[in-house]
Design an enzyme around this catalytic site. Structure first.
Site, PDB file in Angstrom:
ATOM      1  N   ASP A 235       0.120  88.168  46.641  1.00  0.00           N
ATOM      2  CA  ASP A 235      -0.469  88.564  47.677  1.00  0.00           C
ATOM      3  C   ASP A 235      -1.163  87.010  47.986  1.00  0.00           C
ATOM      4  O   ASP A 235      -1.431  86.531  47.768  1.00  0.00           O
ATOM      5  CB  ASP A 235      -2.641  89.121  47.387  1.00  0.00           C
TER       6      ASP A 235
ATOM      7  N   ASN B  36       0.907  99.684  52.380  1.00  0.00           N
ATOM      8  CA  ASN B  36       1.929  98.580  53.145  1.00  0.00           C
ATOM      9  C   ASN B  36       2.536  98.989  54.453  1.00  0.00           C
ATOM     10  O   ASN B  36       3.385  98.381  55.238  1.00  0.00           O
ATOM     11  CB  ASN B  36       2.816  98.247  52.014  1.00  0.00           C
TER      12      ASN B  36
END
Length: 228
Positions: free
Chosen positions: A2, A50
């Site tokens: 991340d 996503n």
């Protein structure tokens, strides 16, 4: 993995620059894990959520991942790393990329140095739903369903439960990652953004993990009559 977007934002760069810079961290961590004797490593590359990102970013990620897979396939083979891809069911994944995944998995299938699982188009909830559907289709009576049997219907059932989850950038969320397998995982949240994460950072996380007291819901052994 991340923090790619924030890494780019802090440098006044497009988000795609952060994704591109993440490649070095990926290879560095894979090498560090293998050298440290880690037998199973999973990288969360792209989640089912996503797909909600802007189309241009998603398209860039698909091209980038294909380039990275093709570029580093010889290294993974030489390092005796077995590669698997968890997810990869959405029809929006380019056919060429899905084929590259299949080719790399076949190429490295006999490797036993380390198993690298790339979670791509992965969602922990979806895996659990699909396992339930598989059990129903098999005709298993409800009273015969056990945790072990349920786990056998998850993707790659030979994968052990997760011991340690490292989420970079300081964010502290599960984000739908291997929900069944992380039930008793230890968690570490380093502040480093993923493009800046390197082997020493990974090894520091392993060091922290090794000093955790993992009791799995139990209590420590008695010490001088003190159960605390």
């Amino acid at each position: 993995m991340d923090g790619n977007g924030r890494w780019a934002q802090r440098r006044s760069l497009p988000r795609t620059a952060g994704h591109r810079s993440a490649e070095t961290a990926v290879i560095d961590v894979i090498e560090a894990a293998r050298t440290a004797g880690v037998e199973w490593l999973s990288l969360y590359a792209f989640s089912t959520e996503n797909w909600n990102r802007p189309g241009t970013e998603v398209e860039f990620l698909m091209r980038l991942v294909r380039r990275v897979v093709r570029k580093h396939a010889p290294l993974l083979l030489a390092r005796r790393i077995r590669c698997r891809f968890l997810g990869v069911t959405d029809p929006r994944i380019p056919r060429e990329l899905a084929q590259d995944f299949d080719d790399l998995a076949a190429l490295t299938a006999d490797n036993r140095g380390m198993t690298l699982t790339v979670a791509f188009d992965h969602g922990g909830r979806r895996d659990i739903v699909e396992a339930a559907r598989s059990l129903i289709r098999s005709g298993t009576p409800a009273d015969e369903v056990t945790e072990r049997l349920f786990a056998d219907h998850l993707p790659f059932p030979d994968t052990p439960d997760v011991d340690l989850v490292i989420r970079t950038s300081g964010e502290q969320r599960i984000s739908n990652f291997m929900l069944w397998q992380v039930a008793y995982a230890e968690w570490i949240f380093p502040e480093a953004l993923w493009p800046d994460f390197r082997a020493p950072d990974f090894l520091a996380c392993l060091h922290t993990y090794r000093h955790r007291d993992r009791r799995f819901g139990g209590v420590p052994a008695r010490t001088n009559g003190d159960p605390s």
